[in-house]
Design an enzyme around this catalytic site. Structure first.
Site, PDB file in Angstrom:
ATOM      1  N   SER A   1     -16.168 -44.342   1.244  1.00  0.00           N
ATOM      2  CA  SER A   1     -17.421 -43.820   0.681  1.00  0.00           C
ATOM      3  C   SER A   1     -17.797 -44.502  -0.630  1.00  0.00           C
ATOM      4  O   SER A   1     -18.847 -44.204  -1.198  1.00  0.00           O
ATOM      5  CB  SER A   1     -17.317 -42.303   0.491  1.00  0.00           C
TER       6      SER A   1
ATOM      7  N   ASN B   1     -10.053 -33.212  -2.814  1.00  0.00           N
ATOM      8  CA  ASN B   1     -10.917 -32.186  -2.215  1.00  0.00           C
ATOM      9  C   ASN B   1     -11.640 -31.350  -3.268  1.00  0.00           C
ATOM     10  O   ASN B   1     -12.826 -31.056  -3.124  1.00  0.00           O
ATOM     11  CB  ASN B   1     -10.099 -31.279  -1.285  1.00  0.00           C
TER      12      ASN B   1
ATOM     13  N   THR C   1     -61.748 -24.887   6.434  1.00  0.00           N
ATOM     14  CA  THR C   1     -60.775 -24.280   7.341  1.00  0.00           C
ATOM     15  C   THR C   1     -60.962 -25.018   8.661  1.00  0.00           C
ATOM     16  O   THR C   1     -62.084 -25.436   8.980  1.00  0.00           O
ATOM     17  CB  THR C   1     -61.000 -22.761   7.543  1.00  0.00           C
ATOM     18  N   HIS C   2     -59.871 -25.205   9.366  1.00  0.00           N
ATOM     19  CA  HIS C   2     -59.900 -26.011  10.605  1.00  0.00           C
ATOM     20  C   HIS C   2     -60.454 -27.408  10.331  1.00  0.00           C
ATOM     21  O   HIS C   2     -61.005 -28.053  11.222  1.00  0.00           O
ATOM     22  CB  HIS C   2     -60.733 -25.334  11.705  1.00  0.00           C
TER      23      HIS C   2
ATOM     24  N   SER D   1     -55.882 -55.071   2.337  1.00  0.00           N
ATOM     25  CA  SER D   1     -55.495 -55.479   3.684  1.00  0.00           C
ATOM     26  C   SER D   1     -55.337 -56.986   3.693  1.00  0.00           C
ATOM     27  O   SER D   1     -56.090 -57.704   3.038  1.00  0.00           O
ATOM     28  CB  SER D   1     -56.585 -55.060   4.666  1.00  0.00           C
TER      29      SER D   1
ATOM     30  N   LYS E   1     -60.996 -53.740   2.522  1.00  0.00           N
ATOM     31  CA  LYS E   1     -60.162 -52.536   2.576  1.00  0.00           C
ATOM     32  C   LYS E   1     -59.527 -52.166   1.238  1.00  0.00           C
ATOM     33  O   LYS E   1     -59.126 -53.020   0.456  1.00  0.00           O
ATOM     34  CB  LYS E   1     -59.024 -52.728   3.592  1.00  0.00           C
TER      35      LYS E   1
ATOM     36  N   ASN F   1     -56.570 -49.335   0.550  1.00  0.00           N
ATOM     37  CA  ASN F   1     -55.750 -48.375   1.292  1.00  0.00           C
ATOM     38  C   ASN F   1     -54.967 -47.446   0.364  1.00  0.00           C
ATOM     39  O   ASN F   1     -54.417 -47.903  -0.645  1.00  0.00           O
ATOM     40  CB  ASN F   1     -54.776 -49.120   2.213  1.00  0.00           C
TER      41      ASN F   1
ATOM     42  N   GLU G   1     -50.270 -41.991   1.608  1.00  0.00           N
ATOM     43  CA  GLU G   1     -49.743 -42.003   2.983  1.00  0.00           C
ATOM     44  C   GLU G   1     -48.222 -41.856   2.981  1.00  0.00           C
ATOM     45  O   GLU G   1     -47.651 -41.150   3.809  1.00  0.00           O
ATOM     46  CB  GLU G   1     -50.129 -43.307   3.684  1.00  0.00           C
TER      47      GLU G   1
ATOM     48  N   TYR H   1     -11.315 -28.369   3.620  1.00  0.00           N
ATOM     49  CA  TYR H   1     -11.938 -29.684   3.591  1.00  0.00           C
ATOM     50  C   TYR H   1     -11.791 -30.379   4.936  1.00  0.00           C
ATOM     51  O   TYR H   1     -10.741 -30.361   5.566  1.00  0.00           O
ATOM     52  CB  TYR H   1     -11.320 -30.577   2.491  1.00  0.00           C
TER      53      TYR H   1
ATOM     54  N   GLN I   1     -17.832 -35.484   3.720  1.00  0.00           N
ATOM     55  CA  GLN I   1     -18.223 -36.711   3.009  1.00  0.00           C
ATOM     56  C   GLN I   1     -19.685 -37.076   3.310  1.00  0.00           C
ATOM     57  O   GLN I   1     -20.310 -37.811   2.563  1.00  0.00           O
ATOM     58  CB  GLN I   1     -17.288 -37.852   3.415  1.00  0.00           C
TER      59      GLN I   1
ATOM     60  N   LYS J   1     -23.191 -36.645   0.707  1.00  0.00           N
ATOM     61  CA  LYS J   1     -23.747 -37.399  -0.415  1.00  0.00           C
ATOM     62  C   LYS J   1     -24.980 -38.229  -0.077  1.00  0.00           C
ATOM     63  O   LYS J   1     -25.977 -38.206  -0.811  1.00  0.00           O
ATOM     64  CB  LYS J   1     -22.648 -38.288  -1.022  1.00  0.00           C
TER      65      LYS J   1
HETATM   66  N1  ARG Z   1     -14.530 -39.539  -0.248  1.00  0.00           N
HETATM   67  C1  ARG Z   1     -14.197 -38.194   0.090  1.00  0.00           C
HETATM   68  C2  ARG Z   1     -15.483 -37.369   0.226  1.00  0.00           C
HETATM   69  O1  ARG Z   1     -16.481 -37.848  -0.174  1.00  0.00           O
HETATM   70  C3  ARG Z   1     -13.337 -37.598  -0.962  1.00  0.00           C
HETATM   71  C4  ARG Z   1     -12.440 -36.507  -0.491  1.00  0.00           C
HETATM   72  C5  ARG Z   1     -11.407 -37.055   0.385  1.00  0.00           C
HETATM   73  N2  ARG Z   1     -10.383 -36.094   0.665  1.00  0.00           N
HETATM   74  C6  ARG Z   1      -9.491 -36.295   1.607  1.00  0.00           C
HETATM   75  N3  ARG Z   1      -8.634 -35.400   1.804  1.00  0.00           N
HETATM   76  N4  ARG Z   1      -9.489 -37.416   2.316  1.00  0.00           N
HETATM   77  O2  ARG Z   1     -15.485 -36.282   0.737  1.00  0.00           O
END
Ligand code: ARG
Length: 490
Positions: free
Chosen positions: A50, A136, A183-184, A305, A311, A313, A318, A345, A350, A353
């Protein structure tokens, strides 16, 4: 721009490269390993590391480690000199990352591993840093810290957009600008442009309330929950929570490491905000078309454009309309990830994020662009008034004139509807509105006083009830909007 964005631009660590092969140094493998050690291990890293996205939380990771180290020293698990040495190492890691000098290692699975690995290279005592802690509780501590700050930033930019809407509303009100309300998507009754702009500001204020609630739920420290069950060591979770400025401390270690409600709450608040921004965006798209012509976008907030030279835009509007799709997707996708997960956990978590980071970035960018667009746009009072002052838009007012004279509304509605129909059937196309005025003036139950209601601005000024779209009702509304904005700014 946040300091962590610099770090994001740094090179990807080698571990994220799926092509780098097996888990064994120098490519050493056994014969039987050949079938999966070379390849699957690389692919596993590419899937599960990660660091490419969570290094965005490096400052939070270091802050949480500092708090943990301070607590470990206070409860006698680290000496004061170890605490100070680790503190210095962490300071150096922080500057290496923020200045883009950090040398990431292939073994750096995530930001937590990377910070600890580098701190330990710099100071042997850092090997004690993880005492009583697990990734964790660490990861969710970092993410709560990150989310708390991100909510504050997004809320500030949303308050700015709401304030821009309120300011433009104030000017539109002072200029007596009115437009047909729909409306509508059919012209219905006239309202002040101020009323229309303020409607969007009130929606943003509700979004701010939802963000504030998400922030309150985020502001709980999970640090000290360990892997899932707490610790046999004399940790003090209240101490680390206080050090990190959390308002509360977890009650249950299993819940502490499993709970991602705050992510879903934030994604919900952001999806709702995105939905509101999409509705504002859609109106700008419509209003800037030749057919409406209500607003002209500044060149800085419009695009051309490549083929059609004439144009102009409304891309920003949008995209504001479009971005709601991914924000809703992040919420729905993340709820699906959480669904059915057993305590505590699981690596699935993960996946919290990327949607969260993207949702925060998306709302921030969209709000900034819409804010600039609205600040610089010019409204076309004449084009709006043409629709607002169309006698047909005042048909309800004529019916209400009859009601005031004692006629039941249903009869009044039928009478005026008959005149509208007759006017629309007028043989001369385009004169229907004039014909309606004539018919009202000549009708024995109506006459010139009722026809006054059809005069330009008449129906706009007539809407005076609390919260209505006419100027007398809009003036106190704008004062209340200013007050609500001041309160939302704390
Ligand atoms: N990179 C992990 C996450 O974002 C961290 C926690 C990992 N924990 C584990 N027991 N492998 O969740």
């Amino acid at each position: 721009m946040r300091a962590d964005e610099t770090a994001q631009e740094a090179e990807q660590p080698a571990a994220a490269d799926a092509a780098d092969g097996g888990a064994f140094p120098g490519g050493a493998t056994t014969l039987w390993h050949g079938r999966f050690a070379d390849g699957p291990a690389g692919a596993l890293s590419a899937l599960s590391d990660s660091l490419p996205f969570d290094r965005r939380m490096f400052a939070e990771d270091i802050a949480a480690s500092r708090a943990h180290v301070t607590m470990l020293c206070e409860v006698g698990l680290l000496s004061a000199s170890e605490r100070d040495d680790i503190g210095e190492a962490l300071a150096q890691v922080e500057s290496e990352i923020s200045e883009g000098r950090m040398e990431w290692a292939p073994t750096d699975e995530d930001i937590h591993t990377a910070v600890e690995r580098r701190a330990t290279e710099l100071c042997a005592a850092a090997a004690k840093m993880h005492t009583g802690r697990s990734r964790n509780d660490q990861v969710v501590t970092d993410l709560r810290l990150w989310t708390r700050a991100a909510i504050d930033e997004v809320a500030a930019s949303m308050r700015g957009l709401a304030r821009t809407l309120a300011e433009r509303a104030r000017h539109a009100h002072e200029a007596g600008m009115r437009l047909p309300g729909y409306t509508h998507l059919q012209q219905a009754q006239p309202v002040g442009l101020a009323h229309h702009l303020a409607a969007h500001a009130w929606a943003l204020l509700r979004d701010l309330g939802r963000l504030e609630e998400a922030r309150r739920r985020t502001d709980v420290s999970p640090l000290g929950a360990g892997a899932l069950a707490g610790s046999s060591l004399p940790l003090d979770p209240h101490r680390t929570a206080a050090e990190l400025g959390f308002a509360a401390v977890f009650e249950n270690s299993l819940d502490a490491v499993s709970d991602r409600d705050f992510v879903a709450d934030t994604l919900y608040a952001l999806a709702m905000a995105g939905m509101h921004l999409s509705r504002l965006g859609e109106e700008i798209v419509l209003w800037s078309s030749a057919e409406f012509g209500f607003v002209e976008l500044d060149d800085a907030f419009a695009t051309g454009s490549s083929m059609m030279p004439q144009k102009k835009n409304p891309d920003a509007a949008e995209l504001a309309r479009a971005k709601a799709g991914r924000l809703i997707g992040h919420l729905a996708g993340f709820l699906a990830t959480l669904k059915g997960l057993p305590l505590a956990y699981n690596k699935d978590l993960q996946e919290d994020k990327e949607p969260l980071f993207d949702a925060v970035d998306t709302v921030r960018l969209t709000v900034m662009a819409l804010d600039g667009l609205l600040r610089t746009a010019s409204f076309n009072a004449d084009a709006m008034a043409r629709g607002a002052d169309d006698p047909f838009a005042a048909a309800t007012d004529v019916a209400e004139w009859l009601v005031a004279a004692g006629m039941p509304f249903r009869d009044a509605h039928a009478l005026v509807a008959g005149l509208v129909r007759e006017a629309l059937e007028s043989p001369d196309p385009g004169t229907g509105a004039d014909r309606l005025v004539e018919l009202v003036s000549e009708h024995p139950d109506l006459g010139p006083s009722a026809a006054q209601r059809l005069a330009p601005g008449g129906a706009y000024h007539a809407r005076t009830t609390p919260g209505a779209g006419g100027p007398d009702a809009v003036a106190p509304q704008l004062d209340r909007l200013d007050a609500a904005l001041a309160e939302a700014s704390g």
